[in-house]
Enzyme design. Structure first.
Site, PDB file in Angstrom:
ATOM      1  N   ARG A 218       0.828  -1.223   0.000  1.00 42.55           N
ATOM      2  CA  ARG A 218       0.000   0.000   0.000  1.00 42.55           C
ATOM      3  C   ARG A 218       0.861   1.272   0.000  1.00 42.55           C
ATOM      4  O   ARG A 218       0.441   2.318   0.499  1.00 42.55           O
ATOM      5  CB  ARG A 218      -0.930   0.040   1.221  1.00 42.55           C
ATOM      6  CG  ARG A 218      -2.028  -0.995   1.209  1.00 42.55           C
ATOM      7  CD  ARG A 218      -3.014  -0.779   0.065  1.00 42.55           C
ATOM      8  NE  ARG A 218      -4.143  -1.690   0.148  1.00 42.55           N
ATOM      9  CZ  ARG A 218      -4.122  -2.951  -0.316  1.00 42.55           C
ATOM     10  NH1 ARG A 218      -3.036  -3.443  -0.886  1.00 42.55           N
ATOM     11  NH2 ARG A 218      -5.200  -3.705  -0.221  1.00 42.55           N
TER      12      ARG A 218
ATOM     13  N   SER B  93     -11.193  -0.884   2.685  1.00 43.59           N
ATOM     14  CA  SER B  93     -10.511  -1.136   3.964  1.00 43.59           C
ATOM     15  C   SER B  93     -10.156   0.196   4.602  1.00 43.59           C
ATOM     16  O   SER B  93      -9.506   1.020   3.974  1.00 43.59           O
ATOM     17  CB  SER B  93      -9.210  -1.896   3.742  1.00 43.59           C
ATOM     18  OG  SER B  93      -9.467  -3.157   3.194  1.00 43.59           O
TER      19      SER B  93
ATOM     20  N   GLU C 176      -6.120   3.794   6.167  1.00 46.83           N
ATOM     21  CA  GLU C 176      -5.641   3.643   4.799  1.00 46.83           C
ATOM     22  C   GLU C 176      -6.067   4.798   3.890  1.00 46.83           C
ATOM     23  O   GLU C 176      -5.282   5.261   3.085  1.00 46.83           O
ATOM     24  CB  GLU C 176      -6.126   2.307   4.236  1.00 46.83           C
ATOM     25  CG  GLU C 176      -5.275   1.865   3.089  1.00 46.83           C
ATOM     26  CD  GLU C 176      -6.011   0.984   2.110  1.00 46.83           C
ATOM     27  OE1 GLU C 176      -7.205   1.198   1.881  1.00 46.83           O
ATOM     28  OE2 GLU C 176      -5.356   0.090   1.573  1.00 46.83           O
TER      29      GLU C 176
HETATM   30  N1  EPU Z   1     -11.484 -10.965   9.039  1.00 48.35           N
HETATM   31  C1  EPU Z   1     -12.250 -10.847  10.186  1.00 48.35           C
HETATM   32  N2  EPU Z   1     -13.486 -10.279  10.078  1.00 48.35           N
HETATM   33  C2  EPU Z   1     -14.008  -9.847   8.895  1.00 48.35           C
HETATM   34  C3  EPU Z   1     -13.228  -9.976   7.718  1.00 48.35           C
HETATM   35  C4  EPU Z   1     -11.975 -10.517   7.829  1.00 48.35           C
HETATM   36  O1  EPU Z   1     -11.819 -11.202  11.250  1.00 48.35           O
HETATM   37  O2  EPU Z   1     -15.131  -9.334   8.885  1.00 48.35           O
HETATM   38  C5  EPU Z   1     -10.119 -11.530   9.150  1.00 48.35           C
HETATM   39  C6  EPU Z   1     -10.100 -13.002   8.867  1.00 48.35           C
HETATM   40  O3  EPU Z   1      -9.109 -13.590   9.648  1.00 48.35           O
HETATM   41  C7  EPU Z   1      -9.685 -13.053   7.397  1.00 48.35           C
HETATM   42  C8  EPU Z   1      -8.707 -11.905   7.341  1.00 48.35           C
HETATM   43  O4  EPU Z   1      -9.275 -10.907   8.213  1.00 48.35           O
HETATM   44  O5  EPU Z   1      -9.098 -14.253   7.055  1.00 48.35           O
HETATM   45  C9  EPU Z   1      -8.482 -11.321   5.968  1.00 48.35           C
HETATM   46  O6  EPU Z   1      -9.717 -10.793   5.473  1.00 48.35           O
HETATM   47  P1  EPU Z   1      -9.902 -10.458   3.923  1.00 48.35           P
HETATM   48  O7  EPU Z   1      -9.494 -11.629   3.110  1.00 48.35           O
HETATM   49  O8  EPU Z   1     -11.275  -9.928   3.705  1.00 48.35           O
HETATM   50  O9  EPU Z   1      -8.833  -9.333   3.642  1.00 48.35           O
HETATM   51  P2  EPU Z   1      -8.441  -7.998   4.418  1.00 48.35           P
HETATM   52  O10 EPU Z   1      -7.096  -8.188   5.020  1.00 48.35           O
HETATM   53  O11 EPU Z   1      -9.519  -7.528   5.327  1.00 48.35           O
HETATM   54  C10 EPU Z   1      -7.194  -7.030   2.336  1.00 48.35           C
HETATM   55  C11 EPU Z   1      -7.079  -5.689   1.681  1.00 48.35           C
HETATM   56  C12 EPU Z   1      -8.275  -5.433   0.782  1.00 48.35           C
HETATM   57  C13 EPU Z   1      -8.342  -6.530  -0.252  1.00 48.35           C
HETATM   58  C14 EPU Z   1      -8.440  -7.893   0.466  1.00 48.35           C
HETATM   59  C15 EPU Z   1      -8.408  -9.045  -0.492  1.00 48.35           C
HETATM   60  C16 EPU Z   1      -5.822  -4.228   3.160  1.00 48.35           C
HETATM   61  C17 EPU Z   1      -5.892  -3.137   4.173  1.00 48.35           C
HETATM   62  N3  EPU Z   1      -6.992  -4.643   2.705  1.00 48.35           N
HETATM   63  O12 EPU Z   1      -8.326  -6.966   3.195  1.00 48.35           O
HETATM   64  O13 EPU Z   1      -8.090  -4.202   0.129  1.00 48.35           O
HETATM   65  O14 EPU Z   1      -9.436  -6.364  -1.131  1.00 48.35           O
HETATM   66  O15 EPU Z   1      -7.336  -8.041   1.362  1.00 48.35           O
HETATM   67  O16 EPU Z   1      -7.125  -9.183  -1.005  1.00 48.35           O
HETATM   68  O17 EPU Z   1      -4.739  -4.664   2.781  1.00 48.35           O
HETATM   69  C18 EPU Z   1      -8.530  -1.867   0.341  1.00 48.35           C
HETATM   70  O18 EPU Z   1      -7.316  -1.715   0.431  1.00 48.35           O
HETATM   71  O19 EPU Z   1      -9.341  -0.891   0.396  1.00 48.35           O
HETATM   72  C19 EPU Z   1      -9.053  -3.205   0.203  1.00 48.35           C
HETATM   73  C20 EPU Z   1     -10.359  -3.461   0.145  1.00 48.35           C
END
Ligand code: EPU
Length: 341
Positions: free
Chosen positions: A160, A237, A336
């Protein structure tokens, strides 16, 4: 070009929040951009460059200077190289490449915003990030007023992050991005959600199957904009996933014995934790509300405008979350989205 006054910015952002721009202009060409910058310099007012508005929180008092909306359009394709103007819609461009069976950004389907924003925060999702396919970035250097072509290496990409939102913040305006793709590539299916989606399918999914799977997964999480869905009035995010030392991680894990703390390996032998998980543990669950601000009912990491929220409402929720996560985990979450004030 026209310079408009007191233009409300809320409708230019996916959050639907923000006061007026003192001045507002739309740049359709690089010459417009030069003219607009001249306008701001004559008046000695600050500049803000507006792209798709999907990673932005504008303050309630708005912006006291000139907002330049990047509306440069056009895609030049030379075999597997695509040179794309900053104002093109990102998701449309993903479809344009995938429809011709070029691989490299199929997992980045469904992300709201414009092409120019993608190198700035090194947009990434579902196992890909633009750093892997950016060949070069054309920018206007505000120090010299010259256009430059920066190579991917010169952009300093990390999670990022790039020079554009870090060491050289405010210096360059992105006008075009050139991506290099791979024709007939094998689609990337590395992220857990995608693997699960295709687990019962024996054939290797095509690029177009992967991009539509990503759009569906994003939609289930409220991260694909569906007009009218309040869970989409967000900036995606809201916090970066924090990276901590192994020692710090061991301390956290010790408090959760028998209960697995989700984590991913990060650079320099560190550990990346999902911010969404930290929020949940700190008591901020899906559907949580604090006045007109809240948390999406589909994904804990998206702060939302529940309707009529102002920037101060979102800031109050942000502060409550940051304080609780520090108290519980000694981790300082970083927002972010870009804050405009
Ligand atoms: N999780 C929870 N609760 C939730 C959702 C997720 O506890 O409601 C935990 C779970 O352990 C899950 C983990 O978070 O396994 C990862 O969740 P997710 O796969 O949804 O990914 P994220 O880390 O929340 C990141 C990026 C997103 C991107 C997704 C998919 C960042 C800050 N965010 O989200 O990017 O779409 O991975 O690759 O790196 C953005 O930057 O605006 C964005 C949406």
């Amino acid at each position: 070009m026209q310079f408009l006054e007191q233009i409300p910015l809320a409708s230019y952002t996916t959050f639907g929040i923000g006061g007026p721009a003192r001045w507002f202009a739309e740049a359709q060409t690089e010459d417009d951009l030069i003219e607009a910058i001249g306008f701001a310099r004559e008046r000695d007012i600050p500049l803000f460059i507006l792209g798709g508005g999907s990673n932005l929180l504008v303050s309630d008092t708005g912006f006291p200077g000139l907002v330049i909306r990047i509306a440069l359009k056009g895609i030049d394709q030379n075999a597997s190289q695509f040179s794309v103007a900053a104002g093109e819609d990102w998701d449309k461009f993903v479809s344009f490449a995938v429809d011709q069976n070029y691989g490299g950004i199929e997992c980045l389907a469904g992300i709201p915003g414009s092409v120019g924003g993608t190198p700035v925060q090194n947009v990434g999702a579902y196992g890909q990030e633009v750093a892997q396919t950016v060949h070069s970035v054309r920018v206007l250097d505000l120090q010299t007023m010259r256009f430059l072509e920066l190579s991917a290496a010169e952009c300093g990409f990390a999670y990022r992050r790039s020079i554009f939102n870090n060491s050289q913040r405010g210096r360059y305006i992105v006008t075009r991005v050139t991506y290099e793709f791979k024709k007939d590539a094998v689609a990337v299916v590395s992220y857990a959600d995608l693997k699960r989606y295709f687990q019962d399918k024996s054939a290797v999914p095509t690029l177009s199957e992967v991009s539509s799977a990503v759009r569906q997964i994003r939609q289930q999480k409220g991260m694909y904009i569906v007009p009218g869905d309040p869970d989409c009035r967000s900036a995606g995010s809201f916090f970066k996933n924090p990276v901590i030392s192994r020692t710090h991680f061991a301390q956290i894990a010790a408090n959760f014995d028998g209960f697995q703390v989700p984590n991913y390996p990060a650079e320099n032998d560190q550990v990346k934790l999902p911010a969404a998980w930290l929020l949940d543990q700190a008591g901020f669950h899906k559907g949580f509300a604090l006045g007109r601000a809240g948390i999406s009912s589909k994904h804990t990491l998206a702060l939302i405008n529940r309707g009529g929220a102002c920037a101060a409402d979102i800031a109050a929720l942000r502060d409550a979350i940051v304080a609780k996560v520090v108290e519980k985990f000694a981790i300082q979450l970083e927002p972010e989205p870009v804050w405009v004030e």
